[in-house]
Motif scaffolding. Sequence first.
Motif, PDB file in Angstrom:
ATOM      1  N   ALA A 121     -61.030  -7.523  16.478  1.00 23.99           N
ATOM      2  CA  ALA A 121     -60.095  -8.633  16.273  1.00 23.99           C
ATOM      3  C   ALA A 121     -58.874  -8.162  15.494  1.00 23.99           C
ATOM      4  N   ARG A 122     -59.085  -7.352  14.457  1.00 21.06           N
ATOM      5  CA  ARG A 122     -57.948  -6.824  13.686  1.00 21.06           C
ATOM      6  C   ARG A 122     -57.075  -5.931  14.561  1.00 21.06           C
ATOM      7  N   ALA A 123     -57.702  -5.078  15.362  1.00 20.69           N
ATOM      8  CA  ALA A 123     -56.931  -4.207  16.253  1.00 20.69           C
ATOM      9  C   ALA A 123     -56.105  -5.041  17.220  1.00 20.69           C
ATOM     10  N   SER A 124     -56.691  -6.108  17.734  1.00 16.04           N
ATOM     11  CA  SER A 124     -55.973  -6.988  18.643  1.00 16.04           C
ATOM     12  C   SER A 124     -54.771  -7.617  17.955  1.00 16.04           C
ATOM     13  N   ASP A 125     -54.977  -8.094  16.742  1.00 16.31           N
ATOM     14  CA  ASP A 125     -53.874  -8.703  15.999  1.00 16.31           C
ATOM     15  C   ASP A 125     -52.780  -7.680  15.706  1.00 16.31           C
ATOM     16  N   TYR A 126     -53.157  -6.462  15.355  1.00 18.76           N
ATOM     17  CA  TYR A 126     -52.164  -5.416  15.083  1.00 18.76           C
ATOM     18  C   TYR A 126     -51.370  -5.083  16.339  1.00 18.76           C
ATOM     19  N   ARG A 127     -52.049  -4.967  17.462  1.00 14.93           N
ATOM     20  CA  ARG A 127     -51.353  -4.641  18.709  1.00 14.93           C
ATOM     21  C   ARG A 127     -50.413  -5.773  19.123  1.00 14.93           C
ATOM     22  N   THR A 128     -50.837  -7.014  18.920  1.00 11.37           N
ATOM     23  CA  THR A 128     -49.972  -8.151  19.220  1.00 11.37           C
ATOM     24  C   THR A 128     -48.743  -8.120  18.328  1.00 11.37           C
ATOM     25  N   THR A 129     -48.932  -7.829  17.053  1.00  7.88           N
ATOM     26  CA  THR A 129     -47.807  -7.736  16.126  1.00  7.88           C
ATOM     27  C   THR A 129     -46.858  -6.624  16.549  1.00  7.88           C
ATOM     28  N   LEU A 130     -47.391  -5.480  16.960  1.00  5.24           N
ATOM     29  CA  LEU A 130     -46.553  -4.380  17.427  1.00  5.24           C
ATOM     30  C   LEU A 130     -45.776  -4.773  18.670  1.00  5.24           C
ATOM     31  N   ALA A 131     -46.437  -5.442  19.612  1.00  3.74           N
ATOM     32  CA  ALA A 131     -45.749  -5.873  20.837  1.00  3.74           C
ATOM     33  C   ALA A 131     -44.636  -6.861  20.502  1.00  3.74           C
ATOM     34  N   ARG A 132     -44.899  -7.797  19.585  1.00  2.00           N
ATOM     35  CA  ARG A 132     -43.863  -8.755  19.176  1.00  2.00           C
ATOM     36  C   ARG A 132     -42.702  -8.045  18.492  1.00  2.00           C
ATOM     37  N   ALA A 133     -43.008  -7.111  17.606  1.00  6.71           N
ATOM     38  CA  ALA A 133     -41.953  -6.379  16.897  1.00  6.71           C
ATOM     39  C   ALA A 133     -41.106  -5.572  17.874  1.00  6.71           C
ATOM     40  N   ALA A 134     -41.751  -4.922  18.813  1.00  6.60           N
ATOM     41  CA  ALA A 134     -41.001  -4.152  19.813  1.00  6.60           C
ATOM     42  C   ALA A 134     -40.115  -5.078  20.646  1.00  6.60           C
ATOM     43  N   ALA A 135     -40.643  -6.247  20.994  1.00  6.33           N
ATOM     44  CA  ALA A 135     -39.832  -7.205  21.755  1.00  6.33           C
ATOM     45  C   ALA A 135     -38.644  -7.675  20.926  1.00  6.33           C
ATOM     46  N   ALA A 136     -38.870  -7.949  19.647  1.00  8.82           N
ATOM     47  CA  ALA A 136     -37.779  -8.384  18.780  1.00  8.82           C
ATOM     48  C   ALA A 136     -36.722  -7.299  18.626  1.00  8.82           C
ATOM     49  N   ASP A 137     -37.148  -6.034  18.731  1.00  6.50           N
ATOM     50  CA  ASP A 137     -36.226  -4.901  18.628  1.00  6.50           C
ATOM     51  C   ASP A 137     -35.647  -4.532  19.998  1.00  6.50           C
ATOM     52  N   ASN A 138     -35.957  -5.364  20.998  1.00  4.84           N
ATOM     53  CA  ASN A 138     -35.478  -5.159  22.358  1.00  4.84           C
ATOM     54  C   ASN A 138     -36.001  -3.862  22.973  1.00  4.84           C
ATOM     55  N   ASP A 139     -37.172  -3.437  22.543  1.00  6.61           N
ATOM     56  CA  ASP A 139     -37.810  -2.228  23.061  1.00  6.61           C
ATOM     57  C   ASP A 139     -38.809  -2.660  24.136  1.00  6.61           C
ATOM     58  N   HIS A 140     -38.320  -2.832  25.354  1.00  6.83           N
ATOM     59  CA  HIS A 140     -39.142  -3.331  26.454  1.00  6.83           C
ATOM     60  C   HIS A 140     -40.316  -2.407  26.764  1.00  6.83           C
ATOM     61  N   THR A 141     -40.096  -1.115  26.719  1.00  4.88           N
ATOM     62  CA  THR A 141     -41.144  -0.161  27.085  1.00  4.88           C
ATOM     63  C   THR A 141     -42.317  -0.239  26.120  1.00  4.88           C
ATOM     64  N   THR A 142     -42.026  -0.163  24.816  1.00  4.28           N
ATOM     65  CA  THR A 142     -43.110  -0.222  23.825  1.00  4.28           C
ATOM     66  C   THR A 142     -43.818  -1.560  23.879  1.00  4.28           C
TER      67      THR A 142
END
Length: 162
Positions: A9-30
């Motif tokens: 569950a923690r890994a899932s939350d971390y990966r979701t946070t990373l995906a959101r951060a990458a999206a906010a940084d306009n990093d489509h690939t990451t």
Amino acid sequence: MELGGQAAARASDYRTTLARAAAADNDHTTSAQTAIEQAPSRPGRSWASHYSHGRWAHESGMIHAKLGDLAAAEEHLHLALDIHGLDRKRTRAIVLADLGRVQLKRGNSETALATWREFLDCADGVQSVRINDGLTNIAARVTSMPDSPAATELGERIAARA
């Protein structure tokens, strides 16, 4: 939840946070890679197995919105609401608040107002920081919208709730 389940569950939350951060940084690939890179080695062993279909659809919709793909965002948010459903009033209300924001960004102000009316109906009696954030966010947008009976009514309902 067993210890291994908590770690997943923690890994899932971390990966979701990373995906959101990458999206906010306009990093489509990451963003896209992070969202799908951890395919399970065995069925039922996914790092995201505690996510429901509705939660995945909501998260995906918000990532699409941050990346600027508003059509895909709206599609995923409708998926979260209609196909897989969300049975908790609080969760459903939060998705409705997000959906209305996407609809407004797409220029569909009357549709957004209708969605936000549904949000208010769903959020009635629910006490939550995220619901309050949604109310604040909607109130700020409604005041900047052109005058319409629907916008006026929505603004009054939000003010009455405060």
